[in-house]
Design a protein around this motif. Structure first.
Motif, mmCIF file in Angstrom:
data_model
loop_
_atom_site.group_PDB
_atom_site.id
_atom_site.type_symbol
_atom_site.label_atom_id
_atom_site.label_comp_id
_atom_site.label_asym_id
_atom_site.label_seq_id
_atom_site.Cartn_x
_atom_site.Cartn_y
_atom_site.Cartn_z
ATOM 1 N N VAL A 5 8.069 22.048 3.078
ATOM 2 C CA VAL A 5 6.915 22.157 2.190
ATOM 3 C C VAL A 5 6.977 21.008 1.187
ATOM 4 C CG1 VAL A 5 5.645 23.615 0.568
ATOM 5 C CG2 VAL A 5 6.942 24.672 2.436
ATOM 6 N N PHE A 6 5.848 20.295 1.024
ATOM 7 C CA PHE A 6 5.777 19.133 0.152
ATOM 8 C C PHE A 6 4.625 19.317 -0.839
ATOM 9 C CE2 PHE A 6 7.387 17.960 4.283
ATOM 10 C CZ PHE A 6 8.501 17.174 4.009
ATOM 11 N N ASN A 7 4.708 18.578 -1.946
ATOM 12 C CA ASN A 7 3.562 18.585 -2.857
ATOM 13 C C ASN A 7 2.509 17.612 -2.346
ATOM 14 O OD1 ASN A 7 4.413 16.003 -3.601
ATOM 15 N ND2 ASN A 7 5.276 16.649 -5.553
ATOM 16 N N GLY A 8 1.425 17.453 -3.090
ATOM 17 C CA GLY A 8 0.330 16.612 -2.637
ATOM 18 C C GLY A 8 0.670 15.148 -2.538
ATOM 19 N N ARG A 9 1.808 14.724 -3.132
ATOM 20 C CA ARG A 9 2.236 13.326 -3.070
ATOM 21 C C ARG A 9 3.326 13.105 -2.036
ATOM 22 N NH1 ARG A 9 2.449 14.923 -8.149
ATOM 23 N NH2 ARG A 9 4.707 14.689 -8.315
ATOM 24 N N GLY A 10 3.645 14.146 -1.253
ATOM 25 C CA GLY A 10 4.625 14.003 -0.190
ATOM 26 C C GLY A 10 6.062 14.192 -0.614
ATOM 27 N N GLN A 11 6.304 14.798 -1.798
ATOM 28 C CA GLN A 11 7.663 15.050 -2.269
ATOM 29 C C GLN A 11 8.065 16.493 -1.961
ATOM 30 O OE1 GLN A 11 6.972 14.147 -6.384
ATOM 31 N NE2 GLN A 11 7.284 11.935 -6.125
ATOM 32 N N GLN B 272 16.004 15.587 0.508
ATOM 33 C CA GLN B 272 15.015 14.544 0.748
ATOM 34 C C GLN B 272 14.996 14.189 2.243
ATOM 35 O OE1 GLN B 272 12.796 12.986 -1.249
ATOM 36 N NE2 GLN B 272 13.352 14.207 -3.038
ATOM 37 N N ILE B 273 13.830 13.789 2.730
ATOM 38 C CA ILE B 273 13.689 13.417 4.130
ATOM 39 C C ILE B 273 14.245 12.012 4.358
ATOM 40 C CG2 ILE B 273 12.020 12.962 5.983
ATOM 41 C CD1 ILE B 273 12.303 15.895 5.347
ATOM 42 N N LEU B 274 15.045 11.847 5.415
ATOM 43 C CA LEU B 274 15.501 10.520 5.817
ATOM 44 C C LEU B 274 14.494 10.010 6.845
ATOM 45 C CD1 LEU B 274 19.338 11.170 6.223
ATOM 46 C CD2 LEU B 274 18.152 10.094 4.300
ATOM 47 N N PRO B 275 13.604 9.112 6.442
ATOM 48 C CA PRO B 275 12.500 8.731 7.322
ATOM 49 C C PRO B 275 12.946 7.905 8.523
ATOM 50 C CG PRO B 275 12.486 7.378 5.346
ATOM 51 C CD PRO B 275 13.547 8.419 5.143
ATOM 52 N N THR C 64 0.843 -1.193 0.000
ATOM 53 C CA THR C 64 0.000 0.000 0.000
ATOM 54 C C THR C 64 0.880 1.245 0.000
ATOM 55 O OG1 THR C 64 -0.115 -0.034 2.411
ATOM 56 C CG2 THR C 64 -1.890 -1.140 1.197
ATOM 57 N N MET C 65 0.267 2.392 -0.266
ATOM 58 C CA MET C 65 1.031 3.635 -0.302
ATOM 59 C C MET C 65 1.455 4.038 1.103
ATOM 60 S SD MET C 65 0.106 7.250 -2.129
ATOM 61 C CE MET C 65 0.425 6.539 -3.730
ATOM 62 N N LYS C 66 2.722 4.332 1.256
ATOM 63 C CA LYS C 66 3.268 4.698 2.565
ATOM 64 C C LYS C 66 3.975 6.047 2.473
ATOM 65 C CE LYS C 66 4.022 -0.128 3.967
ATOM 66 N NZ LYS C 66 3.020 -0.175 5.045
ATOM 67 N N LEU C 67 4.106 6.700 3.617
ATOM 68 C CA LEU C 67 4.827 7.969 3.719
ATOM 69 C C LEU C 67 5.951 7.810 4.716
ATOM 70 C CD1 LEU C 67 5.004 11.068 3.086
ATOM 71 C CD2 LEU C 67 3.549 11.408 5.103
ATOM 72 N N GLY C 68 7.163 8.136 4.294
ATOM 73 C CA GLY C 68 8.286 8.147 5.214
ATOM 74 C C GLY C 68 8.213 9.367 6.103
ATOM 75 N N VAL C 69 8.153 9.182 7.421
ATOM 76 C CA VAL C 69 7.918 10.284 8.354
ATOM 77 C C VAL C 69 9.125 10.512 9.254
ATOM 78 C CG1 VAL C 69 5.418 10.015 8.356
ATOM 79 C CG2 VAL C 69 6.779 8.711 9.978
ATOM 80 N N SER C 70 9.264 11.778 9.675
ATOM 81 C CA SER C 70 10.355 12.172 10.557
ATOM 82 C C SER C 70 10.037 13.545 11.138
ATOM 83 C CB SER C 70 11.674 12.220 9.780
ATOM 84 O OG SER C 70 12.675 12.874 10.527
ATOM 85 N N LYS C 71 10.594 13.854 12.303
ATOM 86 C CA LYS C 71 10.418 15.187 12.891
ATOM 87 C C LYS C 71 11.082 16.248 12.025
ATOM 88 C CE LYS C 71 10.424 16.021 17.290
ATOM 89 N NZ LYS C 71 10.784 16.096 18.715
ATOM 90 N N ASP C 72 12.005 15.822 11.147
ATOM 91 C CA ASP C 72 12.672 16.760 10.244
ATOM 92 C C ASP C 72 11.709 17.346 9.215
ATOM 93 O OD1 ASP C 72 15.056 16.287 11.544
ATOM 94 O OD2 ASP C 72 15.721 14.746 10.127
ATOM 95 N N MET C 73 10.497 16.792 9.118
ATOM 96 C CA MET C 73 9.513 17.330 8.179
ATOM 97 C C MET C 73 8.939 18.662 8.658
ATOM 98 S SD MET C 73 7.562 13.765 7.134
ATOM 99 C CE MET C 73 6.549 14.468 5.822
#
Length: 487
Positions: free
Chosen positions: A89-95, A102-105, A76-85
């Motif tokens: 600012v990201f686009n609607g697809r999380g880029q 790039q975020i190191l999740p 399934t679609m996943k998002l790499g998450v981190s407090k560094d986010m």
């Protein structure tokens, strides 16, 4: 297991129909590689026998069905998450679209989230002071609540949301809200307003922004709020932070749902929206709240623009069923130059009583709010009556309520964009307005609070003195001692 196919049977709007597939699951992440080598993301909407229906988030424009490869990833679609986010600012697809790295999740999370066990939910009860009287005093926001803003085209809902994001605080605690902002189909100007506002107030480093602008793919709006809520859940329940989620505009999200439904030739529901829209919206709104044993919380404020200012439209109608009330912006108040133009009469906060009272706000809060609501409603009734019978036909008490309604709008509702009122200031304004009414009219306030806080205005005191004295006696002049007999 990754499987790749080149058997695209047809393209319909944002959808691809792929034949000859096997082992494909609902909501599976799909990668579409075009003939030019461009990679697009998609998700399985329907899987039956050997056919899969895939929605393409970047749209299907320019896809050659004979030369495009469809790769089913098996996950399934996943998002790499981190407090560094935070601060990014990201686009609607999380880029990332802010020029940063790039975020190191720290972990990857499914963007659809996991349902919260109802028995694990903690009842929201912490008062959030927004500094806005119509909210704090009349329709209190509580931490962990989902409370939308019902607005209309051209109304200042963005200003109100930015002011709430800037001023929201829990009294007696130093915890600041982190803000997750998700934009769906808004203009570049609106997105820049929020960015500049967060920068101006120095809170941008505490904000995560997801932007799907008006010229971005429509179908991308389906995953944008889910991306935002995924990082919000991580910050709240893994990092013990208090998060305010602003979703704007949910009307654009629902239009994307309708586009997908039309492309699938589904039987339309009310006004062409899919019959499952209620369930779909619930999967978003129900991701707000507090969980027992967790220090963090998610407070959600979706914004939606009501088509033609119609509160019975399916989008606000279904939203009102799922969420715990609403703030309703009024065009008539806006035309009078009143900001924020919150109409307290159709507005509602179902969890208000959980977050107010002694030890949270003040002991008289509930009574004052109820009395102000009743008096303002009576004043609006008198306004309608005056349009029919004229002001000359009104009683003195009717005129008092008419004046009360005007003062309520100019003194309590109206305030500055930078004005941050404490709840005590809002209550004092409320009592000053109630001072326009005779104490006998304060039927929703307990006697002990009337004795402690009520002070009649000078005009009301003078009128009371005149009533006690009665009309002054004036000597009669040139009157005959007796009247002539009438024959």
């Amino acid at each position: 297991m990754i499987k790749e196919y080149t058997s695209i049977a047809s393209v319909s709007g944002p959808l691809l129909v792929v034949e000859g597939v096997s082992g494909v699951a609902y909501a599976e992440l799909v990668k579409i590689i075009t003939q030019a080598g461009e990679e697009r993301l998609g998700q399985v909407l329907e899987a039956r026998e050997d056919v899969a229906v895939v929605q393409v988030f970047e749209g299907t424009g320019g896809i050659d069905t004979s030369k495009t490869r469809v790769r089913f990833t098996g996950r399934t679609m996943k998002l790499g998450v981190s407090k560094d986010m935070l601060g990014r600012v990201f686009n609607g697809r999380g880029q990332p679209i802010d020029g940063g790295p790039q975020i190191l999740p720290e972990k990857e999370l499914d963007i659809n989230g996991s349902p919260i066990n109802p028995s694990a939910r903690h009842v929201p009860e912490d008062f959030i002071q927004t500094g806005i009287s119509t909210i704090d005093l009349m329709n209190t926001l509580v931490r962990g609540q989902k409370l939308p803003i019902f607005s209309g085209a051209g109304l200042p809902h963005n200003m109100l949301a930015a002011q709430i994001a800037r001023q929201a605080k829990v009294r007696g605690k130093k915890e600041r809200f982190s803000v997750v902002f998700a934009a769906m189909g808004i203009t570049k100007e609106e997105a820049l307003f929020f960015q500049r506002e967060f920068e101006r107030t120095g809170s941008l480093e505490n904000v995560v922004m997801f932007l799907n602008l008006a010229d971005d793919p429509t179908i991308e709006r389906i995953i944008t709020p889910r991306m935002a809520l995924t990082i919000a859940e991580y910050l709240a329940f893994d990092c013990d932070m208090h998060v305010l989620v602003i979703l704007t505009d949910m009307t654009n999200y629902c239009e994307a749902l309708r586009e997908i439904s039309a492309a699938r030739d589904e039987v339309p529901g009310r006004r062409g929206y899919p019959g499952y829209m209620y369930t779909d919206l619930a999967t978003i709104y129900e991701r707000a709240g507090k969980i027992k044993g967790k220090k963090g919380s998610i407070t959600q404020m979706p914004i939606l623009t009501m088509p033609d200012d119609d509160i019975t439209h399916p989008i606000p109608d279904l939203t009102g069923y799922i969420t715990e009330g609403q703030f309703v912006l009024d065009r008539d108040l806006h035309m009078k130059g009143i900001y924020p133009p919150v109409n307290v009469l159709p507005s509602l906060s179902r969890l208000m009583n959980k977050g107010i009272g002694k030890g949270k706000t003040r002991e008289d809060h509930s009574d004052v709010s109820n009395q102000l609501y009743a008096a303002y409603a009576r004043g609006n009734e008198v306004r309608d009556l005056m349009r029919v019978v004229g002001e000359e036909s009104l009683t003195d008490l009717d005129r008092t309520y008419l004046k009360f309604a005007d003062e309520f709008e100019t003194k309590l509702v109206k305030q500055g964009f930078e004005e941050d009122r404490s709840i005590e200031e809002s209550l004092e304004i409320g009592w000053s307005l109630l001072g326009m009414l005779p104490s006998s009219e304060l039927k929703r306030i307990r006697e002990e609070y009337i004795k402690k806080y009520y002070t009649p205005t000078k005009e009301l005191e003078e009128e009371t003195v005149e009533e006690v004295k009665g009309p002054s006696e004036k000597p009669r002049k040139n009157l005959p001692e007796s009247l002539p007999e009438v024959k």
